[in-house]
Design a protein around this motif. Structure first.
Motif, PDB file in Angstrom:
ATOM      1  N   SER A   1      -1.613   5.189   4.327  1.00  0.00           N
ATOM      2  CA  SER A   1      -1.928   3.801   4.688  1.00  0.00           C
ATOM      3  C   SER A   1      -2.848   3.739   5.891  1.00  0.00           C
ATOM      4  O   SER A   1      -3.088   4.735   6.569  1.00  0.00           O
ATOM      5  CB  SER A   1      -0.634   3.032   4.984  1.00  0.00           C
ATOM      6  OG  SER A   1      -0.052   3.493   6.200  1.00  0.00           O
ATOM      7  N   ASN A   2      -3.336   2.521   6.149  1.00  0.00           N
ATOM      8  CA  ASN A   2      -4.183   2.250   7.310  1.00  0.00           C
ATOM      9  C   ASN A   2      -3.639   1.025   8.046  1.00  0.00           C
ATOM     10  O   ASN A   2      -2.768   0.315   7.540  1.00  0.00           O
ATOM     11  CB  ASN A   2      -5.622   1.992   6.862  1.00  0.00           C
ATOM     12  CG  ASN A   2      -6.195   3.170   6.097  1.00  0.00           C
ATOM     13  OD1 ASN A   2      -6.334   4.265   6.628  1.00  0.00           O
ATOM     14  ND2 ASN A   2      -6.505   2.948   4.827  1.00  0.00           N
TER      15      ASN A   2
ATOM     16  N   TYR B   1       4.950  -4.835   7.433  1.00  0.00           N
ATOM     17  CA  TYR B   1       6.060  -4.209   6.710  1.00  0.00           C
ATOM     18  C   TYR B   1       7.055  -5.222   6.183  1.00  0.00           C
ATOM     19  O   TYR B   1       7.179  -6.341   6.703  1.00  0.00           O
ATOM     20  CB  TYR B   1       6.788  -3.202   7.613  1.00  0.00           C
ATOM     21  CG  TYR B   1       7.298  -3.776   8.920  1.00  0.00           C
ATOM     22  CD1 TYR B   1       8.542  -4.394   9.007  1.00  0.00           C
ATOM     23  CD2 TYR B   1       6.513  -3.699  10.077  1.00  0.00           C
ATOM     24  CE1 TYR B   1       8.999  -4.917  10.214  1.00  0.00           C
ATOM     25  CE2 TYR B   1       6.964  -4.219  11.280  1.00  0.00           C
ATOM     26  CZ  TYR B   1       8.203  -4.824  11.346  1.00  0.00           C
ATOM     27  OH  TYR B   1       8.649  -5.352  12.532  1.00  0.00           O
TER      28      TYR B   1
ATOM     29  N   LYS C   1       0.816  -1.217   0.000  1.00  0.00           N
ATOM     30  CA  LYS C   1       0.000   0.000   0.000  1.00  0.00           C
ATOM     31  C   LYS C   1       0.849   1.265   0.000  1.00  0.00           C
ATOM     32  O   LYS C   1       0.473   2.277  -0.605  1.00  0.00           O
ATOM     33  CB  LYS C   1      -0.914   0.008   1.225  1.00  0.00           C
ATOM     34  CG  LYS C   1      -1.833   1.240   1.325  1.00  0.00           C
ATOM     35  CD  LYS C   1      -2.784   1.322   0.143  1.00  0.00           C
ATOM     36  CE  LYS C   1      -3.670   2.555   0.210  1.00  0.00           C
ATOM     37  NZ  LYS C   1      -4.563   2.545   1.370  1.00  0.00           N
ATOM     38  N   CYS C   2       1.977   1.239   0.698  1.00  0.00           N
ATOM     39  CA  CYS C   2       2.813   2.445   0.780  1.00  0.00           C
ATOM     40  C   CYS C   2       4.282   2.047   0.799  1.00  0.00           C
ATOM     41  O   CYS C   2       4.682   1.152   1.546  1.00  0.00           O
ATOM     42  CB  CYS C   2       2.471   3.244   2.037  1.00  0.00           C
ATOM     43  SG  CYS C   2       3.551   4.676   2.322  1.00  0.00           S
TER      44      CYS C   2
ATOM     45  N   GLU D   1      -2.256  -2.672   6.690  1.00  0.00           N
ATOM     46  CA  GLU D   1      -1.802  -2.618   5.303  1.00  0.00           C
ATOM     47  C   GLU D   1      -0.284  -2.752   5.256  1.00  0.00           C
ATOM     48  O   GLU D   1       0.404  -2.551   6.259  1.00  0.00           O
ATOM     49  CB  GLU D   1      -2.284  -1.335   4.634  1.00  0.00           C
ATOM     50  CG  GLU D   1      -3.791  -1.328   4.447  1.00  0.00           C
ATOM     51  CD  GLU D   1      -4.326  -0.088   3.770  1.00  0.00           C
ATOM     52  OE1 GLU D   1      -5.335  -0.205   3.054  1.00  0.00           O
ATOM     53  OE2 GLU D   1      -3.747   1.007   3.960  1.00  0.00           O
TER      54      GLU D   1
ATOM     55  N   ILE E   1       3.567  -2.011   4.259  1.00  0.00           N
ATOM     56  CA  ILE E   1       4.533  -0.943   3.998  1.00  0.00           C
ATOM     57  C   ILE E   1       5.848  -1.581   3.553  1.00  0.00           C
ATOM     58  O   ILE E   1       6.212  -2.651   4.037  1.00  0.00           O
ATOM     59  CB  ILE E   1       4.784  -0.116   5.287  1.00  0.00           C
ATOM     60  CG1 ILE E   1       3.463   0.266   5.961  1.00  0.00           C
ATOM     61  CG2 ILE E   1       5.647   1.101   4.986  1.00  0.00           C
ATOM     62  CD1 ILE E   1       2.530   1.076   5.106  1.00  0.00           C
TER      63      ILE E   1
ATOM     64  N   ALA F   1      -1.807   2.464  -4.378  1.00  0.00           N
ATOM     65  CA  ALA F   1      -0.618   2.692  -3.547  1.00  0.00           C
ATOM     66  C   ALA F   1       0.132   3.946  -3.956  1.00  0.00           C
ATOM     67  O   ALA F   1      -0.072   4.515  -5.033  1.00  0.00           O
ATOM     68  CB  ALA F   1       0.312   1.480  -3.651  1.00  0.00           C
TER      69      ALA F   1
ATOM     70  N   ARG G   1       0.973  -1.369  11.219  1.00  0.00           N
ATOM     71  CA  ARG G   1       1.030  -1.760   9.822  1.00  0.00           C
ATOM     72  C   ARG G   1       1.917  -2.996   9.697  1.00  0.00           C
ATOM     73  O   ARG G   1       2.764  -3.239  10.554  1.00  0.00           O
ATOM     74  CB  ARG G   1       1.636  -0.648   8.967  1.00  0.00           C
ATOM     75  CG  ARG G   1       0.668   0.433   8.462  1.00  0.00           C
ATOM     76  CD  ARG G   1       0.156   1.319   9.532  1.00  0.00           C
ATOM     77  NE  ARG G   1      -0.489   2.504   8.968  1.00  0.00           N
ATOM     78  CZ  ARG G   1      -1.318   3.269   9.650  1.00  0.00           C
ATOM     79  NH1 ARG G   1      -1.612   2.984  10.917  1.00  0.00           N
ATOM     80  NH2 ARG G   1      -1.856   4.342   9.081  1.00  0.00           N
TER      81      ARG G   1
ATOM     82  N   LEU H   1       2.902   7.659   6.742  1.00  0.00           N
ATOM     83  CA  LEU H   1       2.045   6.484   6.893  1.00  0.00           C
ATOM     84  C   LEU H   1       0.618   6.869   7.264  1.00  0.00           C
ATOM     85  O   LEU H   1      -0.336   6.174   6.891  1.00  0.00           O
ATOM     86  CB  LEU H   1       2.626   5.530   7.931  1.00  0.00           C
ATOM     87  CG  LEU H   1       4.016   4.957   7.626  1.00  0.00           C
ATOM     88  CD1 LEU H   1       4.345   3.807   8.587  1.00  0.00           C
ATOM     89  CD2 LEU H   1       4.144   4.497   6.188  1.00  0.00           C
TER      90      LEU H   1
END
Length: 386
Positions: A306-307, A333, A48-49, A310, A312, A93, A331, A302
């Motif tokens: 993002s949430n 990661y 997502k990020c 999700e 990273i 993203a 998150r 973030l």
């Protein structure tokens, strides 16, 4: 990709892994280009990020690396990484890339080619230092963060607002004791460049005063709508009723947050200096990164992009800030680092986070510890078999 899979693999390292099993958090020690290729099958279109803090190629010598390559080699390397990262991104993203003046414009052109100019979102200006550098021609007090989306509109649709601040909330007052609660006023007239005829008229206030438009302006509403708003007490004429009409915007109708701005000041997101102080508290011995990013800076990214739960990704993990912040913000990661700091900085830092480390953004996000991560090594299969 087939050649990479045939030559390399990710080997699980139980000794450097820590905390809860199957946490969906991964730290990888090894070349990021190889690691990213090894991740494609499982994580394609899953992230997502992405935040990356690549070498800036500014000619400096730092504790853990020399930041001085031929420009063509540097730009080719970073472009290849961006191509690999794009494959891992979800359609909604975004990728955030830290850089300074040395290569920012060249990086922008390279990133435009990878993501498409239409998917460029913005350039963040981050005030990374507050002191003056008197030895330089100019005291350089800022860096950049280039922001791209995989698909601009999809990112825009899901991008989060930032939390309301005390400064913003203080703008809302209730001088007329409106039952709907606090409000702030905004101008009732706007530029007339795209106006229609119905937006040009005179307003008669409840006390009979006539208000005419300034040159080059039109009313925000047509006359019928404006009269309706006045009747519903949505137009403010000042405490004495003689003020220029303004539109009342109520706090109860406000979206729960504020639109992010592109200027990020040190007082809001921290500096390199405060980030280094944090790292030095965590590691009293050995060499730490010269220019780490503050947890508050990554937290803001973030928050926007993002949430919780999700995924990273940071493939230049450095001292582990992105992973530490993602962990505290709940998150998942993936962090990749090729240097020795993977096991002498990142691993001990994340262990401290899991054990309830109290520095950085811990208090802001009410972090109390928990979770875990799995640690992997990029391994040369043939070399290992030999």
């Amino acid at each position: 990709m087939k050649n990479i899979i045939e030559k390399y693999r990710l080997r699980y390292d139980k000794l450097n892994s820590y905390g809860e099993k199957k946490s969906n958090n991964i730290i990888i020690h090894g070349d990021n280009r190889i690691a990213l290729d090894l991740l494609k099958d499982k994580y394609k279109s899953s992230v997502k990020c992405i935040y990356i803090d690549p070498p800036y190629n500014n000619g400096e010598v730092y504790n853990h690396y020399e930041d001085d390559k031929e420009h063509e080699h540097w730009i080719s390397e970073i472009t290849n990484v961006l191509v690999s990262l794009k494959e891992l991104m979800r359609d909604d993203a975004s990728i955030w890339i830290s850089i300074d003046d040395s290569e920012v414009h060249y990086l922008k052109v390279a990133a435009d080619k990878v993501f498409g100019r239409k998917n460029f979102v913005t350039t963040i200006i981050w005030q990374h230092r507050t002191t003056r550098e008197n030895r330089s021609t100019f005291s350089n007090n800022h860096e950049y963060i280039l922001v791209y989306a995989k698909e601009y509109q999809k990112f825009k649709n899901v991008r989060n607002l930032l939390p309301n601040t005390e400064e913003v909330l203080k703008r809302y007052k209730n001088p007329d004791n409106d039952l709907r609660g606090p409000w702030q006023s905004v101008t009732a007239h706007v530029q007339s460049g795209h106006a229609v005829e119905s937006q040009f008229y005179e307003i008669v206030s409840p006390n009979g005063k006539i208000h005419k438009l300034p040159p080059g302006r039109c009313w925000a509403y047509n006359k019928e709508r404006m009269e309706h708003e006045i009747k519903d007490n949505n137009i403010w004429f000042g405490r004495d009723g003689n003020g220029v009409p303004r539109i009342k915007k109520f706090l109860c109708d406000k979206k729960d947050g504020i639109t992010p701005q592109t200027l990020w000041l040190a007082e809001e997101v921290g500096t390199t200096k405060c980030a280094k102080k944090h790292i030095l508290k965590l590691f009293t011995e050995g060499k730490v990164f010269d220019t780490p990013k503050p947890e508050t800076l990554i937290k803001r990214i973030l928050e926007i992009a993002s949430n919780e739960n999700e995924l990273i990704l940071d493939c230049y993990l450095g001292s582990g800030t992105t992973a530490a912040v993602a962990h505290k913000m709940k998150r998942h990661y993936i962090g990749i680092e090729r240097g020795v700091q993977a096991f002498n900085l990142i691993v001990p830092r994340l262990k401290k986070v899991i054990d309830g480390e109290e520095e950085g953004i811990t208090e802001q996000v009410q972090w109390q510890g928990g979770g875990g991560y799995e640690y992997y090594e990029v391994e040369d299969i043939k070399k290992d078999e030999a």
